[in-house]
Design a protein around this motif. Structure first.
Motif, PDB file in Angstrom:
ATOM      1  N   SER A  38       0.856  -1.178   0.000  1.00 33.96           N
ATOM      2  CA  SER A  38       0.000   0.000   0.000  1.00 33.96           C
ATOM      3  C   SER A  38       0.896   1.232   0.000  1.00 33.96           C
ATOM      4  O   SER A  38       1.823   1.335   0.796  1.00 33.96           O
ATOM      5  CB  SER A  38      -0.899   0.004   1.239  1.00 33.96           C
ATOM      6  N   SER A  40       0.567   5.295   0.393  1.00 35.93           N
ATOM      7  CA  SER A  40      -0.384   6.326   0.802  1.00 35.93           C
ATOM      8  C   SER A  40       0.337   7.412   1.592  1.00 35.93           C
ATOM      9  O   SER A  40       1.491   7.255   1.987  1.00 35.93           O
ATOM     10  CB  SER A  40      -1.515   5.718   1.642  1.00 35.93           C
ATOM     11  N   ASN A  46      -5.960   9.863  -1.965  1.00 39.39           N
ATOM     12  CA  ASN A  46      -5.893   8.547  -2.613  1.00 39.39           C
ATOM     13  C   ASN A  46      -4.871   7.639  -1.965  1.00 39.39           C
ATOM     14  O   ASN A  46      -3.964   8.086  -1.270  1.00 39.39           O
ATOM     15  CB  ASN A  46      -5.519   8.704  -4.095  1.00 39.39           C
ATOM     16  N   LYS A  47      -5.036   6.342  -2.256  1.00 30.77           N
ATOM     17  CA  LYS A  47      -4.018   5.354  -1.945  1.00 30.77           C
ATOM     18  C   LYS A  47      -3.978   4.373  -3.109  1.00 30.77           C
ATOM     19  O   LYS A  47      -4.908   4.310  -3.926  1.00 30.77           O
ATOM     20  CB  LYS A  47      -4.295   4.622  -0.636  1.00 30.77           C
ATOM     21  N   GLN A  64      -9.261   6.360   0.211  1.00 31.45           N
ATOM     22  CA  GLN A  64      -8.943   5.271   1.139  1.00 31.45           C
ATOM     23  C   GLN A  64      -9.993   4.162   1.173  1.00 31.45           C
ATOM     24  O   GLN A  64      -9.656   2.993   1.174  1.00 31.45           O
ATOM     25  CB  GLN A  64      -8.759   5.835   2.560  1.00 31.45           C
ATOM     26  N   GLY A 149      -1.559  12.548  -4.578  1.00 36.17           N
ATOM     27  CA  GLY A 149      -2.137  11.208  -4.708  1.00 36.17           C
ATOM     28  C   GLY A 149      -2.027  10.653  -6.110  1.00 36.17           C
ATOM     29  O   GLY A 149      -2.543   9.571  -6.406  1.00 36.17           O
TER      30      GLY A 149
END
Length: 172
Positions: A38, A40, A46-47, A64, A149
């Motif tokens: 992941s 972030s 965003n991720k 998320q 992001g």
């Protein structure tokens, strides 16, 4: 005494590895797929989640708790190692082309286990094993912009055979 020390090291290793990851990079299990990454930031809405168990593909991108990338229902946790019949997990991936004439089947490049690294903050790489069928190896570098992001994807193909091969990268 040596067995106790070894046991302590084995049990503590995952925690040590996760603590050593660069900023913005987290090792997670995503919907049954271990060794997912992941990317972030607390500054970005965003991720992104890269799932190395199924070809180093992106299976989550967006806010998320909201995914803007399609995931096939019922595919969670499926891999080539644990699923005999063909399956499709969705997400974003790249393949070897061109579509016509169609290259030989190469499931290890498309859906196989990829190795990962986290070489820098907000960055991960996913690399396939060399594919003897195609004579190539695929590599992807994902860089997440901690402020906006946005995601930058660098994709490459390496000839691992002893002869010339001619393919292109095909986004799918």
């Amino acid at each position: 005494m040596p067995i106790r020390l070894l046991l302590c090291l084995v049990l503590a290793l995952p925690a040590l590895c996760e603590e050593n990851l660069p900023e913005g990079v987290q090792l997670i299990t995503y919907k049954g797929w271990p060794e997912s990454i992941s990317l972030s930031s607390t500054h970005a809405a965003n991720k992104v989640v890269v799932v190395n168990a199924v070809g180093g593909r992106i299976l989550h991108y967006g806010p998320q708790d909201e995914n803007i990338i399609f995931e096939t229902p019922g595919s969670d946790g499926k891999t080539m190692a644990n699923t005999k019949e063909g399956f499709w997990v969705g997400g974003y991936n790249l393949d070897v082309g061109p579509e016509l004439p169609h290259p030989p089947d190469h499931p290890q490049l498309w859906m196989g286990q990829y190795k990962w690294t986290a070489p820098a903050p907000y960055t991960t790489t996913s690399t396939s094993e060399p594919c003897s069928i195609m004579g190539v190896q695929l590599a992807k570098k994902f860089t997440f912009d901690a402020k906006s992001g946005a995601l930058i994807i660098d994709q490459s193909m390496k000839n691992t055979s002893d002869k010339d091969v001619s393919y292109c990268l095909w986004d799918r």
